[in-house]
Structures are given as C-alpha cells and as structure tokens.
Design a protein around this motif. Structure first.
Motif, PDB file in Angstrom:
ATOM      1  N   LYS A  69       0.972  -1.010  -0.035  1.00 34.18           N
ATOM      2  CA  LYS A  69       0.080  -0.124   0.012  1.00 34.18           C
ATOM      3  C   LYS A  69       1.115   0.970   0.556  1.00 34.18           C
ATOM      4  CE  LYS A  69      -4.027  -2.305   3.188  1.00 34.18           C
ATOM      5  NZ  LYS A  69      -4.296  -2.081   3.854  1.00 34.18           N
ATOM      6  N   ILE A  70       0.627   1.524  -0.954  1.00 36.69           N
ATOM      7  CA  ILE A  70       1.363   3.519  -1.104  1.00 36.69           C
ATOM      8  C   ILE A  70       1.079   4.511   0.244  1.00 36.69           C
ATOM      9  CG2 ILE A  70       2.176   5.370  -2.480  1.00 36.69           C
ATOM     10  CD1 ILE A  70       3.015   2.697  -3.407  1.00 36.69           C
ATOM     11  N   SER A  71       1.843   4.895   1.392  1.00 32.69           N
ATOM     12  CA  SER A  71       0.936   6.253   2.005  1.00 32.69           C
ATOM     13  C   SER A  71       2.212   7.210   1.652  1.00 32.69           C
ATOM     14  CB  SER A  71       1.803   5.840   3.191  1.00 32.69           C
ATOM     15  OG  SER A  71       1.174   6.245   4.772  1.00 32.69           O
ATOM     16  N   ALA A  72       0.985   8.432   1.950  1.00 35.05           N
ATOM     17  CA  ALA A  72       1.561   9.364   2.245  1.00 35.05           C
ATOM     18  C   ALA A  72       1.947  10.157   3.569  1.00 35.05           C
ATOM     19  CB  ALA A  72       0.469  10.804   1.215  1.00 35.05           C
ATOM     20  N   PHE A  73       3.155  11.234   3.251  1.00 38.77           N
ATOM     21  CA  PHE A  73       3.441  11.600   4.790  1.00 38.77           C
ATOM     22  C   PHE A  73       2.691  13.015   5.161  1.00 38.77           C
ATOM     23  CE2 PHE A  73       6.252  13.079   7.795  1.00 38.77           C
ATOM     24  CZ  PHE A  73       6.356  12.208   9.197  1.00 38.77           C
ATOM     25  N   GLY A  74       2.880  13.209   6.438  1.00 35.35           N
ATOM     26  CA  GLY A  74       2.449  14.640   6.689  1.00 35.35           C
ATOM     27  C   GLY A  74       2.168  14.875   7.631  1.00 35.35           C
ATOM     28  N   SER A  75       1.106  16.033   8.314  1.00 34.77           N
ATOM     29  CA  SER A  75       1.218  16.262  10.032  1.00 34.77           C
ATOM     30  C   SER A  75      -0.012  16.869  10.172  1.00 34.77           C
ATOM     31  CB  SER A  75       2.546  17.538  10.032  1.00 34.77           C
ATOM     32  OG  SER A  75       2.144  18.572   9.332  1.00 34.77           O
ATOM     33  N   THR A  76      -0.025  16.228  11.523  1.00 36.30           N
ATOM     34  CA  THR A  76      -1.528  17.054  12.263  1.00 36.30           C
ATOM     35  C   THR A  76      -1.800  18.447  11.266  1.00 36.30           C
ATOM     36  OG1 THR A  76      -0.895  18.148  14.096  1.00 36.30           O
ATOM     37  CG2 THR A  76      -1.748  15.315  13.884  1.00 36.30           C
ATOM     38  N   CYS A  77      -2.890  18.807  11.340  1.00 39.00           N
ATOM     39  CA  CYS A  77      -3.099  20.142  10.847  1.00 39.00           C
ATOM     40  C   CYS A  77      -2.739  21.853  11.697  1.00 39.00           C
ATOM     41  CB  CYS A  77      -4.869  21.276  10.525  1.00 39.00           C
ATOM     42  SG  CYS A  77      -5.898  20.518  12.681  1.00 39.00           S
ATOM     43  N   ARG A  78      -2.282  22.505  11.529  1.00 39.96           N
ATOM     44  CA  ARG A  78      -1.642  24.146  12.282  1.00 39.96           C
ATOM     45  C   ARG A  78      -2.258  24.196  13.208  1.00 39.96           C
ATOM     46  NH1 ARG A  78      -1.118  24.632   6.978  1.00 39.96           N
ATOM     47  NH2 ARG A  78      -2.491  26.510   7.652  1.00 39.96           N
ATOM     48  N   PRO A  79      -2.056  24.532  14.752  1.00 43.68           N
ATOM     49  CA  PRO A  79      -3.218  25.070  15.586  1.00 43.68           C
ATOM     50  C   PRO A  79      -3.793  26.358  15.112  1.00 43.68           C
ATOM     51  CG  PRO A  79      -0.707  24.729  16.551  1.00 43.68           C
ATOM     52  CD  PRO A  79      -0.913  24.578  15.004  1.00 43.68           C
ATOM     53  N   GLY A  80      -5.372  26.007  15.845  1.00 41.23           N
ATOM     54  CA  GLY A  80      -5.494  26.786  14.999  1.00 41.23           C
ATOM     55  C   GLY A  80      -6.343  26.967  13.856  1.00 41.23           C
ATOM     56  N   THR A  81      -6.638  26.527  13.469  1.00 41.23           N
ATOM     57  CA  THR A  81      -6.838  26.025  12.222  1.00 41.23           C
ATOM     58  C   THR A  81      -7.738  25.008  12.499  1.00 41.23           C
ATOM     59  OG1 THR A  81      -5.259  24.338  11.037  1.00 41.23           O
ATOM     60  CG2 THR A  81      -5.018  26.778  10.642  1.00 41.23           C
ATOM     61  N   VAL A  82      -8.948  24.941  10.844  1.00 38.98           N
ATOM     62  CA  VAL A  82      -9.337  23.776  11.036  1.00 38.98           C
ATOM     63  C   VAL A  82      -9.217  22.792  10.172  1.00 38.98           C
ATOM     64  CG1 VAL A  82     -11.846  23.214  10.162  1.00 38.98           C
ATOM     65  CG2 VAL A  82     -11.781  25.144  11.111  1.00 38.98           C
ATOM     66  N   ALA A  83      -9.065  21.448  10.327  1.00 39.52           N
ATOM     67  CA  ALA A  83      -8.331  20.221   9.466  1.00 39.52           C
ATOM     68  C   ALA A  83      -8.943  20.285   8.346  1.00 39.52           C
ATOM     69  CB  ALA A  83      -8.785  18.740  10.232  1.00 39.52           C
ATOM     70  N   SER A  84     -10.067  20.652   7.999  1.00 39.31           N
ATOM     71  CA  SER A  84     -10.763  20.047   6.233  1.00 39.31           C
ATOM     72  C   SER A  84      -9.960  21.267   5.957  1.00 39.31           C
ATOM     73  CB  SER A  84     -12.677  19.908   6.628  1.00 39.31           C
ATOM     74  OG  SER A  84     -12.757  21.464   7.256  1.00 39.31           O
ATOM     75  N   GLU A  85      -9.714  22.285   6.451  1.00 40.32           N
ATOM     76  CA  GLU A  85      -9.012  23.329   5.487  1.00 40.32           C
ATOM     77  C   GLU A  85      -7.724  23.343   5.152  1.00 40.32           C
ATOM     78  OE1 GLU A  85     -11.022  26.929   6.728  1.00 40.32           O
ATOM     79  OE2 GLU A  85     -12.719  26.235   6.981  1.00 40.32           O
ATOM     80  N   ASP A  86      -6.779  22.713   5.678  1.00 42.25           N
ATOM     81  CA  ASP A  86      -5.279  22.450   6.685  1.00 42.25           C
ATOM     82  C   ASP A  86      -5.102  21.864   5.551  1.00 42.25           C
ATOM     83  OD1 ASP A  86      -2.930  22.669   8.101  1.00 42.25           O
ATOM     84  OD2 ASP A  86      -2.634  20.688   6.996  1.00 42.25           O
ATOM     85  N   SER A  87      -4.279  22.800   4.054  1.00 40.16           N
ATOM     86  CA  SER A  87      -2.733  22.552   2.811  1.00 40.16           C
ATOM     87  C   SER A  87      -2.341  21.531   3.115  1.00 40.16           C
ATOM     88  CB  SER A  87      -2.367  23.593   2.121  1.00 40.16           C
ATOM     89  OG  SER A  87      -1.813  23.675   3.552  1.00 40.16           O
ATOM     90  N   ASN A  88      -1.722  21.189   4.923  1.00 40.30           N
ATOM     91  CA  ASN A  88      -1.236  20.241   4.062  1.00 40.30           C
ATOM     92  C   ASN A  88      -1.175  19.091   4.595  1.00 40.30           C
ATOM     93  OD1 ASN A  88       0.987  18.231   5.547  1.00 40.30           O
ATOM     94  ND2 ASN A  88       0.083  17.836   7.447  1.00 40.30           N
TER      95      ASN A  88
END
Length: 539
Positions: A69-88
C-alpha cells in the motif's frame, strides 16, 4: 505464522540522510523493487512539502502494486486551523494514496516549546486531523512523535495524546523514538503498557542515534508491536533509521514472524544492493546480513570447521536471504581456505598435495610484498589455475612504451605503444588516453579487439591506489586494485610495484585474462546446456 507489517520509509525518511537525493524516477524504481520484495507499506514522501513528492504520487496512482500500500506522509493540522481547510491534510487526500501517515506531538515539552501552543489545542488538532482523514476514506497511521521521551517526561499526557488519535479512528498507533536515545528495556516496558491501554494495533519507529534502532524495533515486537517502520540499509537523518535489512531476517528467520512472503526473503540482499546503487551510496561490506563480507571467512581454523559444518561459524544460511558464503585467502589462511576456494573453481586439491603447501607459501610471500587477494579474487583464481597448470595464456606482452607529453596549450597527453602476441600473430599498435593507465588500457583493447571482440563490452569501473611504504615518499611501493565490469558481473584484480604503471599493468593484464576466462566458462556452460537439451529431445 503471525504477521508483522513492514512499513518502508526509505523514500521519505531515508532521503533525509546526508548525501542522499532521489529523483522521481529513482523513487519509482525503488518503490517497484520494494513492492516486489513484498513489504506491506511504502511511504512515498510528503506531498504538501514539494512538487517532486506530489509527482511521485501521481505516478504511483497510475501503477498497479502487487503487495504494498502506498502511503503519503504529513502532519496534523496547524494550531488554530480547521482540519478540513489545512493545506497539508488536503495534500494527503489529493495525493491519491490509500494510506495517510501523520505525525503529532506527544511530548508536552515539544508542544509548548516547538509547536508553541497549549496542551489542549494539541489534543484537539490530533483528533480533528485523524478524524478528517478517516472521513475521506483513508487508512490512517498516527506516528506519535517523540513518544518515548514524552512518556518518560509526562506519561499521562503522552497516553492522552495517542488515545485521542485512537478515538478519532486511527488504524495504527506508531510509537516513535524520534531522538533515538531510548534503551531496549524502556522500549519493551512502555510498548507493553500501551498495548494494555490501546485497542488499535501498535507500531514502532526507531532511530539509530544510540546504535539501538534494530534492537529497539525487535524488542518492541516482543512487547506487542505489529508494524515496524524503517528504511533499506538504515538510511536516514543523523545516524539513520532502523535497518529493515537486519530487522526482517531477525523477525522472520529467528522469531518465526512473517514479514515478507517466504519465497521473497531471498531477494533481500539483491534489493539492498539495488537501493544502494540507485541512492549512489556504497553499501558497507560489513553490513549485517546483506553486506559482501557478512558471511566471509578468513581465519584458517574457522574455515576448517566451516568445511565440516557451516553452522560452526555462521548464525544462519546466507542463501536464505540471497547472500553467499565467501572464503578469503590471505597470510592468515590455512590449507582449508585454499581447499575451499579450489573446490569453488572445480580444482582437485587436498591437504596432501605438494602444490597446496607451495601455494600457501607463495601467498604468504606475495602478501608480505604487498599483494592482497581477499579484495582481488580474480587475480587469486588465476594464481591458483597457474599453480595447477590450468591457466590458459591468451596473449603475451612483447613490449610496451609510454610517452607523456605536456603540450604548448598546457594539456598533458599520454600515448601507449604496445606489442602483443596472440597465438603466432604479433600485433603492434598505439593509442592515446586520459593518463598513462587509460592509454595502456585503450592500446590493449585495440590490439586484442579483433581476436576477442567481447572485451569491448568490459570497462574499468573502479581504480584504487594504496601507498604501502609512506616513508619512501615518491619511491614507495604501491598496490593497485582494479574493478572491471561487463553486462553481467564484476571482478577485481591486483598489482604491486614501486612503479605505479607496472602495478597498474599487472592488475590490468589479470583483468583482461580473467575476462577471457569468464568467456570460456560461459561457452562451456552453454555447450553443456545444448548437449543436455539435444539428449532430452532424442529421448
């Protein structure tokens, strides 16, 4: 057989190692090889961090993967932002990868000092980030960054952080020894305790700063972890990541835990060398399991026992992981080393042979002069065949002359004039080159080309010079090691002299003669195969 899921992060964490940079094409090649090997997960990179990684995921989305399975890596959303709007997080979704791996802070000190937010906000962004990715239909791996350091500093908060990820639906909770400073007994006890607290399956992500990444990964599995993250050959930042080439055989061969399909385990050594070649990093000869010297034996007493039973000095059969046993010949060798090597070459030899003692004595004298045959096995084979009267002399040097000229434009030029004898024919020719050794090489190829055309497919792939007597300055004796390659193989030869050109010539001549010997062997093998096929057809 119980399964441990191997999660390879060579394409992401491995590229953070000093001197390692992979193009998109490099990443695709390595990913295909890892998939053939049979790893469960391949982490392709961080799609939101750079266009190259996103290009890889676009390529990967169009490909068919056998096992991984191919996995993409990233981080949690930035403090003070909404997860669904986080570019990461949006980048993870847009990558098309079926698995998203995100890291989050679990060490309270890191939350306040590095992330610059409150402990409560950090818990919020962990939950929201995992929950958002699960809503997108992705398998989510939560990498609990600095978990062991965080647990030792504030166990209650570290537990609370990973429980938030589990509550949000994380499919895996991976405990990370990010700084690589945790000891095995700590890894074991903490992993076991987290196994009692969490329902989600556990993984381990270890770094090698204390030279314990492999041990920590294995002991974490003993503590209940069922996913192991690491890289091929241990590539990674600082001192590297956990080396999957050591972890896999330890778990599968010695602990009876399935990491790869059983038939694929023998691909491990070749895969390690393939990745090293793509990464343009020389694989250490003494690398456990997959290194060229991992099953090499030099001491005469060791080899004597090895001939009786390989398990006397080997912890496992090298063929299981695609490696091979090697016996080295040097001044430390006894008759057993020589017998072993001779048997490899199909020569009839035993301890009572007069030639055996003569060859051992000759080897000791040559090594005293500076020759080293453990790194020049082609020269050693020629030496053995010569001693037993089985060496064929394909050509003989009559003379060689070198002209080195510095021209008015400032350039140095080298020209070699050579006279060689092939059968009854004398060939006299000349060639220029980029230095005297290259000129000799070109002249010899030119002279022999009409008789042995396949030599044009051989090329020098490495040339090393070692000064043996530094105190003699420019009059010192030198040892030259040459590696030659053709389309299928590589071989090494040696020469020693106080004249660097003569030492190079010795190694070069052995290289050509061994190449011709290889060609003769190939013809004999083909002839035997054709004969067998003809016999089977008649039958």
């Amino acid at each position: 057989m119980e399964r441990v899921f191997i999660y390879d992060t060579t394409l992401r964490d491995g590229t953070q190692g000093e001197g390692i940079s992979l193009s998109v094409e490099d990443k695709v090649k390595i990913a295909v090889r890892l998939d053939q090997l049979g790893v469960a997960y391949i982490e392709g990179g961080w799609p939101a961090s750079n266009p190259k990684d996103m290009d890889f995921f676009l390529r990967a989305k169009e490909m068919k993967w056998q096992k991984a399975k191919i996995s993409a890596f990233g981080s949690t959303c930035r403090p003070g932002t909404v997860a669904s709007e986080d570019s990461n997080l949006q980048g993870l979704v847009q990558s098309g990868a079926p698995v998203a791996t995100i890291f989050g802070k679990t060490w309270d000190y890191h939350v306040t000092a590095a992330l610059r937010t409150t402990l409560e906000e950090n818990l919020r962004i962990i939950y929201d980030s995992v929950h958002f990715l699960k809503e997108q239909g992705l398998e989510v791996v939560f990498d609990a960054e600095h978990f062991f350091d965080g647990y030792k500093a504030n166990p209650n908060y570290a537990k609370e952080a990973v429980l938030k990820a589990e509550q949000a639906g994380a499919d895996w909770i991976v405990l990370c020894d990010t700084n690589g400073g945790t000891l095995p007994q700590e890894i074991l006890s903490i992993t076991q305790e987290m196994g009692f607290i969490l329902r989600a399956p556990l993984g381990i992500h270890a770094h090698n700063d204390s030279d314990l990444a492999v041990a920590n990964s294995i002991i974490s599995v003993l503590g209940g972890a069922r996913q192991v993250q690491g890289t091929i050959n241990g590539y990674g930042e600082r001192s590297g990541n956990a080396n999957l080439c050591s972890i896999i055989p330890n778990l599968q061969v010695k602990m009876n835990l399935e990491c790869l399909p059983a038939d694929n385990l023998k691909q491990l050594t070749e895969s390690a060398h393939y990745v090293a070649e793509i990464a343009n990093v020389s694989l250490r000869n003494d690398m456990p399991f997959v290194g060229h010297s991992a099953f090499a034996h030099k001491g005469g007493m060791h080899v004597s026992a090895l001939l009786k039973d390989p398990s006397t000095y080997e912890h496992m059969q090298p063929e299981v992981i695609g490696n091979q046993r090697r016996v080295l010949v040097s001044e430390l060798s006894g008759a057993s080393n020589l017998i072993y090597k001779a048997k490899e070459l199909g020569l009839d030899i035993n301890k009572q042979n007069k030639e055996t003692k003569e060859i051992i004595d000759s080897l000791k004298k040559l090594e005293h002069q500076g020759y080293q045959f453990e790194g020049a096995e082609a020269s050693f084979e020629l030496l053995l065949r010569r001693a037993f009267g089985e060496e064929k002399i394909p050509f003989v040097l009559d003379s060689i002359r070198l002209i080195i000229e510095k021209r008015s434009d400032g350039d140095f030029t080298s020209e070699a004039m050579i006279k060689v004898r092939v059968d009854d024919q004398v060939i006299h020719t000349a060639a220029e080159g980029n230095g005297p050794v290259n000129a000799v090489d070109n002249a010899l190829r030119k002279a022999l080309g009409s008789h042995y055309g396949f030599l044009q497919d051989c090329h020098l792939s490495d040339y090393k010079v070692r000064v043996l007597d530094e105190k003699d300055a420019t009059a010192a004796k030198v040892r030259v090691l040459i590696e030659t390659r053709d389309s299928q193989d590589a071989w090494s030869t040696v020469g020693v002299s106080t004249n660097i050109i003569e030492a190079s010539w010795q190694a070069l001549i052995d290289s050509f003669r061994y190449g011709l010997l290889k060609q003769e062997k190939a013809k004999e093998i083909l002839k035997v195969a054709e004969s067998r096929e003809e016999s089977s057809q008649k039958a």
